[in-house]
Design an enzyme around this catalytic site. Structure first.
Site, PDB file in Angstrom:
ATOM      1  N   CYS A  52      -1.407  35.816-108.327  1.00  9.85           N
ATOM      2  CA  CYS A  52      -0.961  35.556-106.946  1.00  9.85           C
ATOM      3  C   CYS A  52      -0.998  34.054-106.661  1.00  9.85           C
ATOM      4  CB  CYS A  52      -1.838  36.323-105.955  1.00  9.85           C
ATOM      5  SG  CYS A  52      -3.405  35.512-105.576  1.00  9.85           S
ATOM      6  N   ILE A  99     -12.559  42.108-107.262  1.00 10.98           N
ATOM      7  CA  ILE A  99     -13.690  42.652-106.506  1.00 10.98           C
ATOM      8  C   ILE A  99     -13.236  42.844-105.064  1.00 10.98           C
ATOM      9  CG2 ILE A  99     -16.076  42.288-105.782  1.00 10.98           C
ATOM     10  CD1 ILE A  99     -16.356  40.326-108.186  1.00 10.98           C
ATOM     11  N   GLU A 100     -13.052  44.104-104.680  1.00  8.19           N
ATOM     12  CA  GLU A 100     -12.510  44.394-103.343  1.00  8.19           C
ATOM     13  C   GLU A 100     -13.616  44.491-102.303  1.00  8.19           C
ATOM     14  OE1 GLU A 100      -9.811  47.714-103.900  1.00  8.19           O
ATOM     15  OE2 GLU A 100      -8.351  46.329-104.805  1.00  8.19           O
ATOM     16  N   CYS A 125      -9.612  38.165-106.314  1.00  9.67           N
ATOM     17  CA  CYS A 125      -8.788  38.543-107.475  1.00  9.67           C
ATOM     18  C   CYS A 125      -9.554  38.312-108.787  1.00  9.67           C
ATOM     19  CB  CYS A 125      -7.524  37.708-107.531  1.00  9.67           C
ATOM     20  SG  CYS A 125      -6.354  38.000-106.210  1.00  9.67           S
ATOM     21  N   GLU A 144      -8.610  36.769-111.442  1.00  9.03           N
ATOM     22  CA  GLU A 144      -8.478  35.401-111.968  1.00  9.03           C
ATOM     23  C   GLU A 144      -9.521  34.485-111.328  1.00  9.03           C
ATOM     24  OE1 GLU A 144      -6.218  37.417-110.737  1.00  9.03           O
ATOM     25  OE2 GLU A 144      -4.185  36.895-111.344  1.00  9.03           O
TER      26      GLU A 144
HETATM   27  N1  THU Z   1      -5.178  41.146-107.527  1.00 12.72           N
HETATM   28  C1  THU Z   1      -5.727  40.410-108.542  1.00 12.72           C
HETATM   29  O1  THU Z   1      -6.840  40.690-108.997  1.00 12.72           O
HETATM   30  N2  THU Z   1      -5.018  39.355-109.027  1.00 12.72           N
HETATM   31  C2  THU Z   1      -3.801  38.952-108.562  1.00 12.72           C
HETATM   32  O2  THU Z   1      -3.294  37.926-108.981  1.00 12.72           O
HETATM   33  C3  THU Z   1      -3.105  39.777-107.569  1.00 12.72           C
HETATM   34  C4  THU Z   1      -3.889  40.862-106.940  1.00 12.72           C
HETATM   35  C5  THU Z   1      -5.948  42.269-106.984  1.00 12.72           C
HETATM   36  C6  THU Z   1      -6.451  42.067-105.576  1.00 12.72           C
HETATM   37  C7  THU Z   1      -6.618  43.500-105.091  1.00 12.72           C
HETATM   38  O3  THU Z   1      -7.901  43.969-105.448  1.00 12.72           O
HETATM   39  C8  THU Z   1      -5.579  44.295-105.867  1.00 12.72           C
HETATM   40  O4  THU Z   1      -5.153  43.449-106.930  1.00 12.72           O
HETATM   41  C9  THU Z   1      -4.397  44.697-105.039  1.00 12.72           C
HETATM   42  O5  THU Z   1      -3.847  43.601-104.375  1.00 12.72           O
END
Ligand code: THU
Length: 142
Positions: free
Chosen positions: A97, A49-50, A59, A61
């Site tokens: 991440c 969710i940005e 993220c 997860e």
């Molecule tokens: N992102 C994730 O959802 N999980 C991760 O473990 C790494 C990054 C997402 C965050 C962001 O919306 C997009 O990937 C680019 O970084």
């Protein structure tokens, strides 16, 4: 913890690919799906969710863990994670991440399974200990 069977792995892999459709990604257009299996056999799904203030992004997860925790779930067996650009199938593995590895550490033991998914047929199995060795956990401060 007993190892996951083929059926459980397959269901989680497919649920993570499906969960990419839940992602809110107007900025990166990179869609991540996560599927979390409880030890009672429930599968929860979440996407990344940005936010226009990029640092407020969550993220996939963490989305699925926070959903589960806020619904009272506490015992987890495995998570599957799939990520790739919007409108495409993933072209590579999407590893969790560092912040997400630490959030998983809060709620799971070292043998918790993490399935990193490329597609329905290609995925890699790890434990939390593989991806976060010598992690910092609550036992250190109790
Ligand atoms: N992102 C994730 O959802 N999980 C991760 O473990 C790494 C990054 C997402 C965050 C962001 O919306 C997009 O990937 C680019 O970084």
């Amino acid at each position: 913890m007993k190892a996951l069977n083929e059926k459980e792995i397959k269901a989680l892999v497919m649920a993570s690919l499906d969960a990419r459709s839940l992602a809110y990604t107007p900025y990166s257009h990179y869609k991540v799906g996560a599927a979390l299996l409880t030890r009672e056999g429930r599968i929860l799904q979440g996407g990344n969710i940005e936010n226009a203030s990029y640092g407020a992004t969550n993220c996939a997860e963490r989305t699925v863990f926070f959903k589960a925790i806020s619904e009272g779930e506490r015992d987890f067996a495995a998570i599957a994670i799939a990520g790739g650009m919007e409108g495409e199938e993933p072209t590579d593995y999407a590893y969790p991440c560092g912040i997400c590895r630490q959030v998983i550490k809060e709620f799971c033991r070292d043998d918790f399974q993490i399935i990193v998914v490329k597609n329905a047929k290609e995925y890699q199995l790890y434990t939390l200990e593989d991806l976060l060795p010598h992690g910092f956990g609550g036992e250190s401060i109790r």
